[in-house]
Each structure stands twice: as C-alpha cells, then as structure tokens.
Scaffold this motif. Structure first.
Motif, PDB file in Angstrom:
ATOM      1  N   GLN A 152     -64.184   4.233  -3.003  1.00 41.28           N
ATOM      2  CA  GLN A 152     -64.794   5.128  -2.455  1.00 41.28           C
ATOM      3  C   GLN A 152     -66.573   4.695  -3.305  1.00 41.28           C
ATOM      4  O   GLN A 152     -66.134   6.288  -4.192  1.00 41.28           O
ATOM      5  CB  GLN A 152     -64.954   6.135  -1.468  1.00 41.28           C
ATOM      6  CG  GLN A 152     -64.036   5.103  -0.532  1.00 41.28           C
ATOM      7  CD  GLN A 152     -63.467   6.248   1.058  1.00 41.28           C
ATOM      8  OE1 GLN A 152     -63.184   7.011   0.445  1.00 41.28           O
ATOM      9  NE2 GLN A 152     -64.168   5.760   2.156  1.00 41.28           N
ATOM     10  N   VAL A 207     -55.114   9.787 -10.102  1.00 37.94           N
ATOM     11  CA  VAL A 207     -55.473  11.122 -10.729  1.00 37.94           C
ATOM     12  C   VAL A 207     -54.257  11.482 -11.357  1.00 37.94           C
ATOM     13  O   VAL A 207     -54.257  11.629 -12.555  1.00 37.94           O
ATOM     14  CB  VAL A 207     -55.362  12.469  -9.430  1.00 37.94           C
ATOM     15  CG1 VAL A 207     -55.901  13.046 -10.082  1.00 37.94           C
ATOM     16  CG2 VAL A 207     -56.388  11.353  -8.154  1.00 37.94           C
ATOM     17  N   LEU A 250     -60.981  14.413 -15.199  1.00 38.42           N
ATOM     18  CA  LEU A 250     -62.141  14.212 -13.909  1.00 38.42           C
ATOM     19  C   LEU A 250     -62.365  14.837 -13.505  1.00 38.42           C
ATOM     20  O   LEU A 250     -62.607  16.209 -13.443  1.00 38.42           O
ATOM     21  CB  LEU A 250     -60.229  13.916 -12.566  1.00 38.42           C
ATOM     22  CG  LEU A 250     -60.187  12.889 -12.652  1.00 38.42           C
ATOM     23  CD1 LEU A 250     -58.803  13.002 -11.826  1.00 38.42           C
ATOM     24  CD2 LEU A 250     -60.993  11.173 -12.180  1.00 38.42           C
ATOM     25  N   TYR A 292     -64.333  14.642 -10.617  1.00 33.47           N
ATOM     26  CA  TYR A 292     -64.056  15.175  -9.190  1.00 33.47           C
ATOM     27  C   TYR A 292     -63.611  14.140  -8.547  1.00 33.47           C
ATOM     28  O   TYR A 292     -62.804  12.886  -9.279  1.00 33.47           O
ATOM     29  CB  TYR A 292     -65.167  15.413  -8.283  1.00 33.47           C
ATOM     30  CG  TYR A 292     -66.392  13.935  -8.084  1.00 33.47           C
ATOM     31  CD1 TYR A 292     -66.154  12.523  -7.094  1.00 33.47           C
ATOM     32  CD2 TYR A 292     -66.980  13.943  -8.506  1.00 33.47           C
ATOM     33  CE1 TYR A 292     -66.223  11.600  -7.163  1.00 33.47           C
ATOM     34  CE2 TYR A 292     -67.748  12.486  -8.701  1.00 33.47           C
ATOM     35  CZ  TYR A 292     -67.523  11.731  -8.199  1.00 33.47           C
ATOM     36  OH  TYR A 292     -68.084  10.375  -8.223  1.00 33.47           O
ATOM     37  N   PRO A 293     -62.083  14.582  -7.225  1.00 27.11           N
ATOM     38  CA  PRO A 293     -61.245  13.741  -7.448  1.00 27.11           C
ATOM     39  C   PRO A 293     -61.245  12.165  -6.548  1.00 27.11           C
ATOM     40  O   PRO A 293     -62.785  12.498  -5.749  1.00 27.11           O
ATOM     41  CB  PRO A 293     -60.827  14.625  -5.542  1.00 27.11           C
ATOM     42  CG  PRO A 293     -61.909  15.413  -5.422  1.00 27.11           C
ATOM     43  CD  PRO A 293     -62.720  15.355  -6.375  1.00 27.11           C
ATOM     44  N   PRO A 294     -61.326  11.063  -7.213  1.00 31.40           N
ATOM     45  CA  PRO A 294     -61.852  10.196  -6.687  1.00 31.40           C
ATOM     46  C   PRO A 294     -61.348   9.929  -5.458  1.00 31.40           C
ATOM     47  O   PRO A 294     -59.843  10.465  -5.134  1.00 31.40           O
ATOM     48  CB  PRO A 294     -61.048   9.061  -7.379  1.00 31.40           C
ATOM     49  CG  PRO A 294     -59.319   9.794  -8.604  1.00 31.40           C
ATOM     50  CD  PRO A 294     -60.480  11.412  -7.896  1.00 31.40           C
ATOM     51  N   SER A 295     -61.573   8.943  -4.651  1.00 26.16           N
ATOM     52  CA  SER A 295     -60.703   8.030  -2.950  1.00 26.16           C
ATOM     53  C   SER A 295     -60.543   7.048  -2.667  1.00 26.16           C
ATOM     54  O   SER A 295     -61.942   6.236  -3.286  1.00 26.16           O
ATOM     55  CB  SER A 295     -61.785   8.865  -2.184  1.00 26.16           C
ATOM     56  OG  SER A 295     -61.870   8.947  -1.730  1.00 26.16           O
ATOM     57  N   SER A 313     -56.890   9.524   2.033  1.00 25.48           N
ATOM     58  CA  SER A 313     -57.249   9.284   0.259  1.00 25.48           C
ATOM     59  C   SER A 313     -57.382  10.656  -0.509  1.00 25.48           C
ATOM     60  O   SER A 313     -57.482  10.990  -1.815  1.00 25.48           O
ATOM     61  CB  SER A 313     -57.776   8.060   0.340  1.00 25.48           C
ATOM     62  OG  SER A 313     -57.829   7.743  -1.001  1.00 25.48           O
ATOM     63  N   LEU A 314     -58.846  10.834   0.184  1.00 26.88           N
ATOM     64  CA  LEU A 314     -59.248  12.361  -0.323  1.00 26.88           C
ATOM     65  C   LEU A 314     -58.240  13.929  -0.651  1.00 26.88           C
ATOM     66  O   LEU A 314     -58.102  14.047  -1.804  1.00 26.88           O
ATOM     67  CB  LEU A 314     -60.482  12.598   0.367  1.00 26.88           C
ATOM     68  CG  LEU A 314     -61.240  14.122  -0.705  1.00 26.88           C
ATOM     69  CD1 LEU A 314     -62.015  13.875  -1.610  1.00 26.88           C
ATOM     70  CD2 LEU A 314     -62.581  13.685   0.867  1.00 26.88           C
ATOM     71  N   SER A 329     -56.235  12.784  -3.183  1.00 30.08           N
ATOM     72  CA  SER A 329     -56.556  13.013  -4.713  1.00 30.08           C
ATOM     73  C   SER A 329     -56.735  14.736  -5.000  1.00 30.08           C
ATOM     74  O   SER A 329     -56.182  15.340  -6.200  1.00 30.08           O
ATOM     75  CB  SER A 329     -58.025  12.417  -4.522  1.00 30.08           C
ATOM     76  OG  SER A 329     -58.260  11.948  -6.250  1.00 30.08           O
ATOM     77  N   CYS A 330     -57.038  15.341  -3.643  1.00 28.95           N
ATOM     78  CA  CYS A 330     -57.495  16.606  -4.543  1.00 28.95           C
ATOM     79  C   CYS A 330     -55.558  17.229  -4.700  1.00 28.95           C
ATOM     80  O   CYS A 330     -55.539  18.068  -5.400  1.00 28.95           O
ATOM     81  CB  CYS A 330     -58.237  17.226  -3.170  1.00 28.95           C
ATOM     82  SG  CYS A 330     -59.530  17.055  -3.311  1.00 28.95           S
ATOM     83  N   VAL A 371     -53.172  15.895  -6.286  1.00 23.95           N
ATOM     84  CA  VAL A 371     -52.252  15.952  -7.385  1.00 23.95           C
ATOM     85  C   VAL A 371     -53.497  16.276  -8.722  1.00 23.95           C
ATOM     86  O   VAL A 371     -53.394  17.512  -9.254  1.00 23.95           O
ATOM     87  CB  VAL A 371     -52.381  14.150  -7.741  1.00 23.95           C
ATOM     88  CG1 VAL A 371     -52.134  14.208  -9.034  1.00 23.95           C
ATOM     89  CG2 VAL A 371     -51.548  14.002  -6.945  1.00 23.95           C
ATOM     90  N   LEU A 372     -55.005  16.870  -8.444  1.00 22.06           N
ATOM     91  CA  LEU A 372     -56.453  17.119  -9.565  1.00 22.06           C
ATOM     92  C   LEU A 372     -55.951  18.886  -9.158  1.00 22.06           C
ATOM     93  O   LEU A 372     -56.061  19.378 -10.451  1.00 22.06           O
ATOM     94  CB  LEU A 372     -57.481  16.506  -9.024  1.00 22.06           C
ATOM     95  CG  LEU A 372     -58.484  17.014  -9.721  1.00 22.06           C
ATOM     96  CD1 LEU A 372     -58.352  15.941 -10.896  1.00 22.06           C
ATOM     97  CD2 LEU A 372     -60.402  16.733  -8.587  1.00 22.06           C
ATOM     98  N   TYR A 373     -55.481  19.579  -8.433  1.00 21.18           N
ATOM     99  CA  TYR A 373     -55.485  20.545  -8.090  1.00 21.18           C
ATOM    100  C   TYR A 373     -54.117  21.679  -8.503  1.00 21.18           C
ATOM    101  O   TYR A 373     -54.448  22.648  -8.234  1.00 21.18           O
ATOM    102  CB  TYR A 373     -56.438  21.000  -6.653  1.00 21.18           C
ATOM    103  CG  TYR A 373     -57.484  20.882  -6.645  1.00 21.18           C
ATOM    104  CD1 TYR A 373     -58.256  21.515  -7.948  1.00 21.18           C
ATOM    105  CD2 TYR A 373     -58.011  20.037  -5.889  1.00 21.18           C
ATOM    106  CE1 TYR A 373     -60.004  20.611  -7.522  1.00 21.18           C
ATOM    107  CE2 TYR A 373     -59.764  19.607  -5.502  1.00 21.18           C
ATOM    108  CZ  TYR A 373     -60.237  20.073  -6.859  1.00 21.18           C
ATOM    109  OH  TYR A 373     -61.448  19.288  -7.096  1.00 21.18           O
TER     110      TYR A 373
END
Lengths: 257, 257, 257, 257
Positions: A31, A109, A121, A123-126, B102-103, B106-107, B109-111
């Motif tokens: 996205q 991620v 990264l 920002y979080p990819p989706s 998905s978002l 993603s967050c 894992v990222l955070y």
C-alpha cells in the motif's frame, strides 16, 4: 466466558465460505509503495534487496501454510496459490486474507534489517489483500501468466526509463521518448544506446520469483565415504518462465488436486 | 500496462461492498497468542508492556484512518468502529480488513522493542481480522458492551487464577477451585486470601482501553505570560466504563452519523 | 434418503442470510410487461383491471406471510416490507425472493380470469424479484417515498401522453410535446386542453396501492338488537399519500420492530 | 424518471454476480407439495398427469432461455443447467432464480387444466428456487447423478409402500415393514407379493425426466415423392440413465463450454 446478554451481537457476523474444489489465489499488494520505496531509497529500476526481502517473507508464508502450492511475486506484490481442495480455515474468505496479509507484513518488518542493515524503517509499511477463485487449471495458469506478463512489461519499461534518466534525460523527457513504443523499440533503445541486452538482465527482474517445493539433488557421503546424490523435496525460489508448457510438464504435481 | 490476453482473469475478482449507512466494526485478534505470550514471557495475568504495545499500534491505526470513530481493545484483540457513513475504500470488505490488520501488525513488530527492549521477537506475530455490520446505535453499543464485559470476566478469572497459582497451587488445582464460581466468589477469594480489592486494580486491566478523540485541557501562557487553559481535540486512550449511559452523554459526537 | 456417494455436491450450495434486525423489502417487477400489456390490450394510461389483479395477488401474498408489515404497488411492480426482526426462512435471500415471486405469479395466472373474463392469457406472464436491506426507519420510508414519487411522475406523464394521442397526435408528436416539460406544464395541458383536473383522477392511479392491516369499524347488533360499532383489525388496500408524516402518525405500529 | 431526492435508496441494492465460466444449476422445488398433492388427489405413488405437467412447464422454461443446456426433473422438483459461459442476466443470482421460478410457476397454473381437466386448482401452488455453482464437469455430472439416484430411491420406496397400503396394510404397518430394508428387499417384496418387476415400471417413474436438444430423425418426402429421413435438432424429453458414461458419449455437446 462472556456469556452476557450482549452476546446476541454475534448474530451479525457473516462468513463467506469460498466454493469447495476450486483454486484460491490470495494476492497481497504493497500500500503506497511508490512513496515507501522513495522514502527508503530503493534503487531504480529494481532494488534487489527489496525483492529478496519480499521473497524471504513469501517463503515464510509458504512454509507456514502447508496448503499453499505455489507463490509468485514481482515488485511489491505476491500471489499465493492454495490447492483446490484446501480446507484451510474452512475456506473462510476473511480468515484466509487476513492471515496471509498479516503474516507477510509481520515478516516484512521483522526481516527488514537483514536486507537494509543501514537504514531503519521510517514508518510502518502495509499491504492489502484479496482472494480470487479460479474454477479450472486453465484459469489458474492464465492468472499466473497475467502476472508474469505484467512483470515483464513493467520491467522492460522501467529498465529503459531509468536508463534514459540516468543518462541525463529528465523524467518527463524519458516518458515522452517511451510513449507509444513497443517492446522491440525498448529493446533497441537499451541495446543501441546503452549496450544492454535486455535478455541478459537478471531473471529475477525479468521473470519475477516463483516459490514451490521441488526436488533438488543433495550430495552427501554414504557409510563408506563415497559421494552419493539423493533427490529431496525442498522449498525453492526460482525465476523461470511459467508461461511455457515445459514449466508445468516438469512439475505436474503442481496442478494435482 | 499488462493489457494482455490473460487479463480476462480479472473477471473472476469479486468485491463485497458493505451496506451504506451502517456501523462497521473491524476486529483483529492475535493468532496463536497463547503460545506467543508464553514464548515471550508475558507476565500473568496481565502484561502491561504487551497491553501498551497493543494500544500504541491501535492509536497508529486510529490516527491513520480518519473514519475510525472509536477503538476498543482488551488482551490481544482490538475493535475499530468506522463511522456509519464512511466511504473508506468504498466500503470494500477485503480492503477494510486487510488494511487494518496489516497496519496493526506492522506497528506491532516495528514498536515491539520500545516495550520489550530486553528481548527480540522470536518469530513473526500475526493477527486475523473480520468486519461486522451493525444497523443501529443500540447494536453498536451492545457490541462494545459485549467486549467490555468479556474483558471484565476474563480479567477477574485470570487475576484470581494466577493469584492462586502464585500462592502455591498447581494450575489444575486453581482451575478446580474456580470451577462454578460466580464473580462474587472470586472477589471474595481475592480479598480474603490475598488482601486484594479487585476494584482497586488498574482500570486498564479491568476495563480495557478506549481510543477516541476527546477535548483535553491544554495549559499554555498568553502573550502577557499569564497561564491560560484551552480545550483542544486530541487522541486519547482511556480506561472507562463504556457500558454506562454517562460515557455516551459526555461524548454525544461519537454516535453522530 | 438419497444418501449416495454423490451427495457431496450439496457442499457447493451457498446461503446468503440477510443481516438480522434490519428492514427487508422484496420487490417484484413484471418481466416484459410492455409487450405483455400490449398483447392483452391493457387500457392506456391505466388499466384498472390489471391494477386490481396486481392488488389481489399482493393481498394473497400479504395474508400468506405474516411477517409482511406493508406492501406498496404501482404499475407492474409490488414491494413487500418484512418487519425488521422477521426470521422468515431464516432470512435466506433466495428463499425470500423465490417464495414471494412464485406465489405472486401463481396468483396472477390463477385470478386472471376474474379480472379479464373476456380474454384468456396468450402466454405465461412472469416477474423477477430482488430483496433490499434498509438499516433505519428513515431509509425504509425514503424507499417507499421513492416508489410513490415514481408512481406519480409516471402516471402524470402517461396520462398527459395518452390524452394527446387519443386527441389525434401521433405517439412521436406527443413525446415531442412533453419533452422537457415540468409537472406544472403537464397539469396545465391536461386542464386547458382536456378539461381534466389531474388531482381529481382516481387515487389508485395517482398514489398507487398500499396494503396493510388496519383497524376498521365494523357495525353489528348487540344482543338487544341495538347497533354497535367495533374496531377490528383487517387487511385493507388504500391509496393514500404515504410521504406525509400524518400517514405514519396514524399507524405507528407499522414501524414497530 | 423518478429522479427524486429519495433515489439514493438504490445504493442499498446489492447484486451477487456468480463466477464466470462455471456451471450454474437452478433448482426449483414445490413448496408444501405434500399438502398440495393431497388436496388435488394426486395418484400414489406417482401421478403421471402431475409429472407431465412438470415436464410441460420445464420444457417451456428450457425453450425460453437459450442458455439452458439440460434440465432434469423428478417428483415436484426440476433442475436447469446453464452452460458454463452463459451471461444470462449477467449471471446475477437473484435474476436467474426469480426468472426461472416465476416462469415455471406461471406455466404450472396456466397449463394445469390441460392435465387436470376435471378439477380446478384449489389454491395457488408455489415453488422456491436456488442456484448452485459447479466448477468442473465432474461436479455437474455428480449433481445430476445425485438427483437421479434420489429419484430411484424415493420411487422404489414409494412404489413398495403404496403397494403394501393398497393391499390392505395401514400406512404405519407399511412403514414398519420397510424400515431398514435394502433395495434388493423392496424389489423382492414387489416381485413376490405383487408380481411386479420393478424394472418394467415406466422409465419416467424410475429415471425421472431429462430435457435437452437432441438430433431426431424426421421422415418426409423429397420432390419425387420418395421418403427421406433427415436428422434435425429438437427439444426432447427422455427418461434415460444419465449416470452411465454412454449417455454423455452420445451427447458430447452437452458438456461443451
């Protein structure tokens, strides 16, 4: 638990169970990856690190869900083919889509730093996802053909476009140069102006990536220390032409129910 | 591009557009989080770091999608309420589900490392998702009530269960002790055996988390250096009782179309 | 019975259960009724026999299915409103549609000769059907308003058109005369050229037909032979303005869940 | 017309377009035909007039909708097979179901008196309908096999049951006699007690009815007055075994896309 007077709201839940005995293809797409690839300095026309990260994630999904027979990826998209008679999550559409898209995103991620060790990264990819049903083998093969043709057309265009830009043209000029050209024209530009034979470019760029279980030859030693070669099933990532009949002749198990 | 003879396969794609002018709730759930929480040593009965990570992710989703009016989370699940007349992704079911799931993933894992700085993820976590339509405000509120009652019932059980286990009982013994008990019984066990007043436990455990835009008072100085208080809209995470009418009276905008 | 090895094919059957607690409207429409009405010499612009046959059939459907709260008909179409919490056929879409459309069609053929005693059916008439879900009372009322406005607009046009034709114009000339005219213009043509006050035409033509259960006053004699008037519930066919609030105020039970 | 402010309600209409390139079977069933056949004195175990009326209606539907490849009927049900690539009504589920069920019902009432000249319909009969998708030829054939086996099992049971009843047993006694029996047992009862060889009963009872376009030999005279035989395509109603491969070998066009 939670057997409360409010539980009646569950009656509003709806499940779409996809038809039995029909090919299911879950396709995920990045996205806003135009912006994402710019923000993370992806190389043009192809960033091999980004493609390998996609392949890594897809292989994780492939290995996690036994009912996936084959996966095909190009650019920021990946298609996962479930065998016709799969009963994964009882073929519930939402479960199929959300499971694949979530696991893929999670891997993207988690394994990002293996492929982009120098940049975090931003920002979080989706990704978004959908599932499509194909009744016959022919439809399924045409679906895969469609994606591989798409890979080829985009890659040929992008390769030529970025060659022109890197040689000094503006992006607008490059676009104008390519407007209305056919494949042969772009091949010619690449060859005559940049000395590039398109067909010699890495297959991963031209053909995309195919994940499947294939027989590979594994070398080892027998008890006498003599080298022996055994055939073993293993998940592989290949970059072949799947439009040709030969691909399927060599792997007839792919279309078995 | 890719306008090939294979493109007919797109005719097999189906879109489920959800009814207009009806509440949409996207709920995501951790997949296999019993195993995941064990593998990552989540504290029992509640791991505040895990809950705060969930809230962080949910707030990112909330801020990213303007049409989300309210979100409610407990344990490893989160519900996102889209306003009735949202046209986000043209109300296409698959897009709504896959985008949110998905978002969120993603967050997560990222955070992760912000909340679990001492341990890396052992494997990629994932979530599944669904969307449910609720015609009337009453249904929507009953849905949220259902989840908050679920939070309460599970938390009271788990709090008592783990108190018993930490005091020396086996898990089987703790289960047997609690079999057939009512809320009052569990409150009594907690109070008499462990000196715990359940109602004094942190509201985040007992009530779950609610994300919404609310007016908060922001203090600053005017040009003469005098302190002034302004009311400003801001995303907040609160842990209130949303079953009570008072919650909605104070925030009538939540149910506006 | 028929518990054979072929029975697995039932797994391909799919049921769409419509959301609970939401208004359901089944609308049926004559198929090819332009041709059908010509073949059976329907009077223009309205054939009272055909409309009364439609009403007869709709009343049979209304009386047969207790969950139908109200029906509205005009021309060759009829809408049946099921109460919000109906569980008729478990709200299965196909069952709802096919039951209503089949019973209506059956009545149309069976009672044809009562309204057209002089001519037999030249061929079997048929209807198609659909079901639409409306979450709120407002949507349902706007649906009915939409159909009644449609009735009015069509009837005003057709009345003027056929007056012009009957007065000697060709159909093409009548069409040209009416092109671009507003309601006021058509009213004026009817009044000035044909002495017709549109508002004095029979309400069944201008307003369509509404079927519902209403309280009617029934006169009888008590045991002393004195006349008494009792209020009794009865299926009635009326031709009122249902757009006005007054219609609903007088029949608040219609919108009860 | 009717372009009013209420027209927004059309946005609530939903269309389910069935997958392309997949077999569609519309099956209709008599509603409450146990009661209907009793009320209209149908002969037991089979009423030839009722079956011929069903066949008459089905043939009308078959001839009306060119995309129907084959129809199969037994008792009070009929299945209509649409060719795989039919685009009839754009494959909209509701249109397909309601069109078939309405036309069939209409014919049933219209042609009733041709088969039951001595008794009028006591009340309007009705049918419900559904549509099922079958991806492969095998599924379609197994569907038809399923129905023909169902016809056989029911007919053998009913034939034996009514022979017992007509010979003096009560219905309860006949039921008890047949409980747990196999086909061979029922054949034996028919043969030994009633001198009936089941296989000599009319094929329409044992095999049901198949409607298709087939080549028939038509005899005529040439210009010299000599008899000539031509093969011509014509709608026929036959009562053959469609489970056998032979049936399909002789009519390979049936499964052509």
């Amino acid at each position: 638990m939670a057997n409360s007077k409010y539980e009646y709201v569950r009656q509003f839940e709806r499940e779409n169970r996809l038809l039995p005995d029909i090919w299911l293809v879950v396709r995920i797409d990045g996205q806003g990856f135009h912006k994402f690839s710019a923000a993370h300095n992806f190389e043009k026309p192809n960033d091999i690190r980004a493609l390998q990260l996609m392949n890594h994630c897809a292989q994780k999904v492939f290995d996690h869900i036994a009912d996936i027979r084959l996966a095909y990826g190009e650019s920021d998209e990946y298609s996962f083919v479930f065998r016709k008679n799969s009963t994964y999550y009882n073929r519930r559409e939402c479960k199929l889509i959300s499971s694949v898209v979530s696991l893929f995103t999670s891997c993207y991620v988690l394994y990002w730093s293996q492929y982009f060790p120098d940049q975090a990264l931003k920002y979080p990819p989706s990704f978004d996802g959908r599932v499509v049903c194909y009744p016959c083998d022919k439809h399924l093969r045409d679906y895969l053909n469609w994606r591989q043709v798409d890979c080829h057309i985009n890659n040929l265009y992008n390769t030529t476009f970025w060659a022109l830009v890197k040689s000094g043209k503006t992006e607008t000029e490059a676009e104008e140069t390519l407007r209305g050209t056919f494949s042969a024209d772009k091949n010619e530009i690449l060859f005559s102006q940049f000395g590039t034979n398109y067909n010699n470019l890495p297959p991963i760029f031209r053909k995309g990536s195919i994940i499947l279980q294939d027989f590979v030859e594994v070398e080892s030693n027998d008890k006498h220390g003599n080298p022996v070669v055994k055939r073993k099933k293993k998940t592989v990532v290949i970059h072949e032409d799947l439009i040709k009949q030969k691909f399927w002749n060599q792997r007839s198990f792919l279309l078995d129910p």
